[in-house]
Write an enzyme that holds these catalytic residues in place. Structure first.
Site, mmCIF file in Angstrom:
data_model
loop_
_atom_site.group_PDB
_atom_site.id
_atom_site.type_symbol
_atom_site.label_atom_id
_atom_site.label_comp_id
_atom_site.label_asym_id
_atom_site.label_seq_id
_atom_site.Cartn_x
_atom_site.Cartn_y
_atom_site.Cartn_z
ATOM 1 N N CYS A 1 11.560 5.136 5.951
ATOM 2 C CA CYS A 1 10.323 5.370 6.921
ATOM 3 C C CYS A 1 9.609 4.007 7.275
ATOM 4 C CB CYS A 1 9.515 6.509 6.261
ATOM 5 S SG CYS A 1 10.061 7.997 5.942
ATOM 6 N N ASP B 1 9.735 -5.819 -5.578
ATOM 7 C CA ASP B 1 8.940 -6.662 -4.406
ATOM 8 C C ASP B 1 8.648 -8.122 -4.945
ATOM 9 O OD1 ASP B 1 7.194 -7.470 -2.712
ATOM 10 O OD2 ASP B 1 6.358 -5.687 -2.131
ATOM 11 N N ASP C 1 13.365 7.977 9.606
ATOM 12 C CA ASP C 1 12.197 8.079 10.501
ATOM 13 C C ASP C 1 12.421 7.079 11.570
ATOM 14 O OD1 ASP C 1 9.990 9.201 11.566
ATOM 15 O OD2 ASP C 1 8.949 7.648 10.789
ATOM 16 N N GLU D 1 14.502 1.620 19.230
ATOM 17 C CA GLU D 1 13.848 2.886 19.373
ATOM 18 C C GLU D 1 13.533 2.997 20.815
ATOM 19 O OE1 GLU D 1 10.622 3.279 16.642
ATOM 20 O OE2 GLU D 1 11.988 3.412 14.951
ATOM 21 N N ARG E 1 0.833 -1.446 0.031
ATOM 22 C CA ARG E 1 0.035 -0.129 0.057
ATOM 23 C C ARG E 1 0.949 1.237 -0.029
ATOM 24 N NH1 ARG E 1 -3.300 -3.290 2.816
ATOM 25 N NH2 ARG E 1 -5.597 -3.060 2.436
ATOM 26 N N ILE E 2 2.146 1.427 0.872
ATOM 27 C CA ILE E 2 2.537 2.605 1.159
ATOM 28 C C ILE E 2 3.509 2.751 -0.149
ATOM 29 C CG2 ILE E 2 4.386 3.743 2.330
ATOM 30 C CD1 ILE E 2 3.210 2.317 4.753
ATOM 31 N N HIS F 1 10.301 8.420 14.323
ATOM 32 C CA HIS F 1 9.485 7.720 14.178
ATOM 33 C C HIS F 1 7.949 8.336 14.183
ATOM 34 C CE1 HIS F 1 8.231 3.081 13.936
ATOM 35 N NE2 HIS F 1 7.426 3.739 13.323
HETATM 36 O O1 LIG Z 1 3.925 4.735 16.237
HETATM 37 C C1 LIG Z 1 2.910 3.686 15.970
HETATM 38 O O2 LIG Z 1 2.336 3.216 16.908
HETATM 39 C C2 LIG Z 1 2.464 3.418 14.415
HETATM 40 C C3 LIG Z 1 3.351 4.039 13.563
HETATM 41 C C4 LIG Z 1 3.190 3.236 12.565
HETATM 42 O O3 LIG Z 1 3.375 4.001 11.146
HETATM 43 C C5 LIG Z 1 4.253 2.130 12.505
HETATM 44 O O4 LIG Z 1 5.425 2.469 12.006
HETATM 45 O O5 LIG Z 1 3.872 1.136 12.679
#
Ligand SMILES: O=C(O)CC[C@@H](O)C(=O)O
Length: 310
Positions: A226, A171, A252, A257, A151-152, A275
């Site tokens: 990202c 992909d 990102d 994290e 999707r993204i 993020h």
């Molecule tokens: O921060 C979140 O909970 C969701 C962010 C979402 O884009 C992910 O990376 O899964």
């Protein structure tokens, strides 16, 4: 009259906005933020943010759990196999923040190509005479490589068209139009001026972008991530930035994290966000709402919109 039955507990693992969840709950359901061990022990639903690990130990602490609801689609930190073994469905929220992440990719890309950070510094410091020292580029006519055409990735491709970017995509699990399809990561990297990653993190693709793949990129390429931090070998990326093989890196996401400081964080050709590209005001509202709705559906015996499979 207040209900005398024990409330059904939803715990938030990682912070979620209660105003987005509470309207979906019935009178007998309660959301608890920052749950204690006792709250976890009685929790029937867990709404889980992306950076919050739900491993076997965490599952042991929630013996009454009937559903895990992840904000987003990335389940790399959830022990899916163990949840499945225990009969706990893991609800995900595909589509809830597709636009947010795709726009975030272009925010990073434009920031790097248009050199927004160094140019801001020049104006702020009154160094107008040096403005020609910072070489600003365009996207038009260049090639954007998209690794991961879900999707993204597809949304990124749609936006890319508006910039008159050429697109390449790789992909092995998705249908990709023949005109833009690459048969290997290497083929994509060799043909792309900019590359963006949109694949989940699995044991197979950790460090997908490693030293040899960085060498396979066009000299001066720009890389954006990202998706998930573990997809890029940051030490190798740092060397590629130092040598000029990479002319820009936008991150990102990190692994783990929050991340420990890395020398590349100080590099002038790096753009960093914590993020949040998928957790914009709108992305957050949609992901939290969809996750909470999925948990409510499971507890009510209804089929949730989407469930992750191990
Ligand atoms: O921060 C979140 O909970 C969701 C962010 C979402 O884009 C992910 O990376 O899964």
């Amino acid at each position: 009259m207040a209900s005398l039955t024990t409330p059904q507990i939803f715990v938030a693992l990682g912070s979620v906005e209660p105003d987005l969840v509470e309207p979906l709950l019935s009178e007998n359901q309660r959301l608890i933020q920052d749950p204690t061990a006792e709250d976890l022990a009685t929790a029937e639903a867990a709404i889980v943010r992306a950076a919050y690990p739900v491993d076997r130990d965490m599952l042991d602490r929630m013996p009454a759990l009937k559903v895990i609801a992840r904000t987003g689609v990335g389940t790399d930190l959830v022990d899916l196999a163990e949840a499945h073994r225990r009969g706990i469905p893991v609800v995900i929220t595909p589509g809830s923040n597709t636009a947010s992440v795709a726009e975030g990719v272009f925010a990073h890309l434009l920031c790097l190509v248009k050199k927004l950070s160094p140019l801001t510094a020049l104006v702020r410091e009154g160094r107008w005479d040096h403005r020609a020292d910072v070489v600003v580029g365009d996207l038009e006519g260049f090639t954007l490589g998209i690794i991961g055409y879900g999707r993204i990735g597809r949304r990124v491709a749609r936006i890319a068209e508006a910039f008159d970017l050429k697109v390449l995509a790789y992909d092995p699990y998705a249908e990709i139009p023949a005109a833009i399809r690459c048969d290997s990561v290497e083929e994509l990297l060799a043909g792309s001026d900019f590359t963006t990653l949109h694949v989940p993190l699995t044991s197979e693709n950790r460090n997908l972008i490693n030293a040899s793949r960085l060498k396979a990129m066009k000299p001066g390429a720009v890389l954006i991530n990202c998706s998930r931090g573990g997809l890029i070998d940051l030490n190798a990326a740092y060397e590629a930035l130092q040598s000029g093989q990479l002319s820009g890196l936008g991150l990102d996401v990190y692994d783990p994290e929050p991340p420990a400081h890395h020398p590349l964080f100080d590099h002038p050709s790096v753009v960093l966000t914590p993020h949040l590209m998928g957790f914009t005001r709108q992305g957050m509202a949609h992901t939290v709402r969809d996750a909470a709705q999925g948990a409510v559906d499971v507890l009510a015996g209804r089929k949730p919109a989407a469930v992750a499979t191990p």
